[in-house]
Design a protein around this motif. Structure first.
Motif, PDB file in Angstrom:
ATOM      1  N   LEU A 142      67.249 -64.720  68.318  1.00 57.47           N
ATOM      2  CA  LEU A 142      65.976 -65.317  68.664  1.00 57.47           C
ATOM      3  C   LEU A 142      64.871 -64.350  68.267  1.00 57.47           C
ATOM      4  O   LEU A 142      65.083 -63.125  68.241  1.00 57.47           O
ATOM      5  CB  LEU A 142      65.856 -65.596  70.164  1.00 57.47           C
ATOM      6  CG  LEU A 142      66.609 -66.784  70.745  1.00 57.47           C
ATOM      7  CD1 LEU A 142      66.483 -66.778  72.267  1.00 57.47           C
ATOM      8  CD2 LEU A 142      66.097 -68.102  70.185  1.00 57.47           C
ATOM      9  N   ARG A 143      63.690 -64.897  68.013  1.00 56.10           N
ATOM     10  CA  ARG A 143      62.531 -64.067  67.718  1.00 56.10           C
ATOM     11  C   ARG A 143      61.405 -64.446  68.670  1.00 56.10           C
ATOM     12  O   ARG A 143      60.946 -65.598  68.666  1.00 56.10           O
ATOM     13  CB  ARG A 143      62.068 -64.261  66.282  1.00 56.10           C
ATOM     14  CG  ARG A 143      60.978 -63.285  65.853  1.00 56.10           C
ATOM     15  CD  ARG A 143      60.331 -63.741  64.564  1.00 56.10           C
ATOM     16  NE  ARG A 143      59.562 -62.698  63.913  1.00 56.10           N
ATOM     17  CZ  ARG A 143      58.586 -62.948  63.038  1.00 56.10           C
ATOM     18  NH1 ARG A 143      58.273 -64.199  62.719  1.00 56.10           N
ATOM     19  NH2 ARG A 143      57.922 -61.945  62.479  1.00 56.10           N
ATOM     20  N   LEU A 144      60.981 -63.489  69.474  1.00 52.72           N
ATOM     21  CA  LEU A 144      59.868 -63.697  70.387  1.00 52.72           C
ATOM     22  C   LEU A 144      58.569 -63.246  69.729  1.00 52.72           C
ATOM     23  O   LEU A 144      58.552 -62.258  68.995  1.00 52.72           O
ATOM     24  CB  LEU A 144      60.071 -62.918  71.681  1.00 52.72           C
ATOM     25  CG  LEU A 144      61.372 -63.176  72.447  1.00 52.72           C
ATOM     26  CD1 LEU A 144      61.373 -62.375  73.744  1.00 52.72           C
ATOM     27  CD2 LEU A 144      61.580 -64.642  72.708  1.00 52.72           C
ATOM     28  N   SER A 145      57.496 -63.977  70.024  1.00 51.30           N
ATOM     29  CA  SER A 145      56.162 -63.610  69.530  1.00 51.30           C
ATOM     30  C   SER A 145      55.196 -63.546  70.700  1.00 51.30           C
ATOM     31  O   SER A 145      55.336 -64.292  71.670  1.00 51.30           O
ATOM     32  CB  SER A 145      55.650 -64.655  68.523  1.00 51.30           C
ATOM     33  OG  SER A 145      56.507 -64.755  67.403  1.00 51.30           O
ATOM     34  N   CYS A 146      54.223 -62.689  70.589  1.00 54.12           N
ATOM     35  CA  CYS A 146      53.194 -62.552  71.624  1.00 54.12           C
ATOM     36  C   CYS A 146      51.862 -62.330  70.927  1.00 54.12           C
ATOM     37  O   CYS A 146      51.689 -61.316  70.229  1.00 54.12           O
ATOM     38  CB  CYS A 146      53.513 -61.404  72.554  1.00 54.12           C
ATOM     39  SG  CYS A 146      52.197 -61.005  73.731  1.00 54.12           S
ATOM     40  N   VAL A 147      50.945 -63.275  71.111  1.00 54.14           N
ATOM     41  CA  VAL A 147      49.627 -63.199  70.484  1.00 54.14           C
ATOM     42  C   VAL A 147      48.599 -62.792  71.527  1.00 54.14           C
ATOM     43  O   VAL A 147      48.514 -63.407  72.601  1.00 54.14           O
ATOM     44  CB  VAL A 147      49.232 -64.548  69.856  1.00 54.14           C
ATOM     45  CG1 VAL A 147      47.868 -64.433  69.188  1.00 54.14           C
ATOM     46  CG2 VAL A 147      50.279 -65.001  68.857  1.00 54.14           C
ATOM     47  N   ALA A 148      47.814 -61.778  71.196  1.00 53.34           N
ATOM     48  CA  ALA A 148      46.754 -61.309  72.093  1.00 53.34           C
ATOM     49  C   ALA A 148      45.423 -61.922  71.687  1.00 53.34           C
ATOM     50  O   ALA A 148      45.163 -62.147  70.506  1.00 53.34           O
ATOM     51  CB  ALA A 148      46.665 -59.787  72.044  1.00 53.34           C
ATOM     52  N   SER A 149      44.569 -62.154  72.694  1.00 48.85           N
ATOM     53  CA  SER A 149      43.294 -62.830  72.451  1.00 48.85           C
ATOM     54  C   SER A 149      42.183 -61.876  72.048  1.00 48.85           C
ATOM     55  O   SER A 149      41.057 -62.311  71.810  1.00 48.85           O
ATOM     56  CB  SER A 149      42.868 -63.604  73.700  1.00 48.85           C
ATOM     57  OG  SER A 149      42.688 -62.709  74.790  1.00 48.85           O
ATOM     58  N   SER A 150      42.484 -60.579  71.977  1.00 47.38           N
ATOM     59  CA  SER A 150      41.452 -59.591  71.687  1.00 47.38           C
ATOM     60  C   SER A 150      41.952 -58.570  70.679  1.00 47.38           C
ATOM     61  O   SER A 150      43.132 -58.214  70.675  1.00 47.38           O
ATOM     62  CB  SER A 150      41.037 -58.881  72.978  1.00 47.38           C
ATOM     63  OG  SER A 150      40.248 -57.735  72.714  1.00 47.38           O
ATOM     64  N   THR A 165      49.480 -59.628  67.015  1.00 46.93           N
ATOM     65  CA  THR A 165      50.769 -60.162  67.452  1.00 46.93           C
ATOM     66  C   THR A 165      51.837 -59.069  67.468  1.00 46.93           C
ATOM     67  O   THR A 165      51.896 -58.242  66.546  1.00 46.93           O
ATOM     68  CB  THR A 165      51.221 -61.299  66.522  1.00 46.93           C
ATOM     69  OG1 THR A 165      50.227 -62.339  66.539  1.00 46.93           O
ATOM     70  CG2 THR A 165      52.552 -61.887  66.986  1.00 46.93           C
ATOM     71  N   VAL A 166      52.655 -59.114  68.506  1.00 41.90           N
ATOM     72  CA  VAL A 166      53.832 -58.261  68.583  1.00 41.90           C
ATOM     73  C   VAL A 166      55.061 -59.161  68.639  1.00 41.90           C
ATOM     74  O   VAL A 166      55.036 -60.219  69.270  1.00 41.90           O
ATOM     75  CB  VAL A 166      53.767 -57.310  69.803  1.00 41.90           C
ATOM     76  CG1 VAL A 166      53.679 -58.064  71.117  1.00 41.90           C
ATOM     77  CG2 VAL A 166      54.935 -56.345  69.806  1.00 41.90           C
ATOM     78  N   TYR A 167      56.107 -58.738  67.938  1.00 38.25           N
ATOM     79  CA  TYR A 167      57.333 -59.529  67.821  1.00 38.25           C
ATOM     80  C   TYR A 167      58.507 -58.766  68.409  1.00 38.25           C
ATOM     81  O   TYR A 167      58.522 -57.539  68.449  1.00 38.25           O
ATOM     82  CB  TYR A 167      57.640 -59.822  66.345  1.00 38.25           C
ATOM     83  CG  TYR A 167      56.534 -60.523  65.599  1.00 38.25           C
ATOM     84  CD1 TYR A 167      55.637 -59.805  64.806  1.00 38.25           C
ATOM     85  CD2 TYR A 167      56.389 -61.900  65.672  1.00 38.25           C
ATOM     86  CE1 TYR A 167      54.627 -60.443  64.109  1.00 38.25           C
ATOM     87  CE2 TYR A 167      55.379 -62.549  64.970  1.00 38.25           C
ATOM     88  CZ  TYR A 167      54.501 -61.808  64.197  1.00 38.25           C
ATOM     89  OH  TYR A 167      53.503 -62.449  63.503  1.00 38.25           O
TER      90      TYR A 167
END
Length: 115
Positions: free
Chosen positions: A18-26, A77-79
């Motif tokens: 699986l690949r998780l992604s996390c997008v930051a708003s700043s 983004t961090v993965y």
């Protein structure tokens, strides 16, 4: 306030990926340490992996060689690439952003590995 939006969790068989992604708003993201933590039922929240703005990485011993953390500063983004998943990787995974000013958390995404 920085919002972190995670995606990519789900149900997978043991041995899968699986690949998780996390997008930051700043764009403070670019000066922050990005990380992934996980929490299984009845357990404490533990660090899985982290990555500095200089791409220095750190991993929990239990995931070394199987998980890879990376970042794309252009996308804030961090993965987390997770390979060779095991049943014991089942947990809620939380994105974390440790900025020079504050620490932020995502809402969590469930990862379930069936054996």
């Amino acid at each position: 306030q920085v919002q972190l939006v995670e995606s990519g969790g789900g149900l997978v068989q043991a041995g899968g990926s699986l690949r998780l992604s996390c997008v930051a708003s700043s764009s403070i993201f670019r000066r922050s340490v990005g990380g992934w933590y996980r929490q299984a039922p009845g357990e404490q929240r533990d660090l899985v992996a982290s990555i500095t703005p200089y791409d220095d990485t750190r991993y929990a011993d239990s995931v070394k060689g199987r998980f890879t953390i990376s970042r794309d500063d252009a996308k804030n983004t961090v993965y987390l690439q997770m390979n060779s998943l095991k049943a014991e990787d089942t947990a809620v995974y939380y994105c974390n952003l440790n900025s020079p000013y504050n620490t932020f958390w995502g809402q969590g995404t469930q990862v379930t590995v069936s054996s």
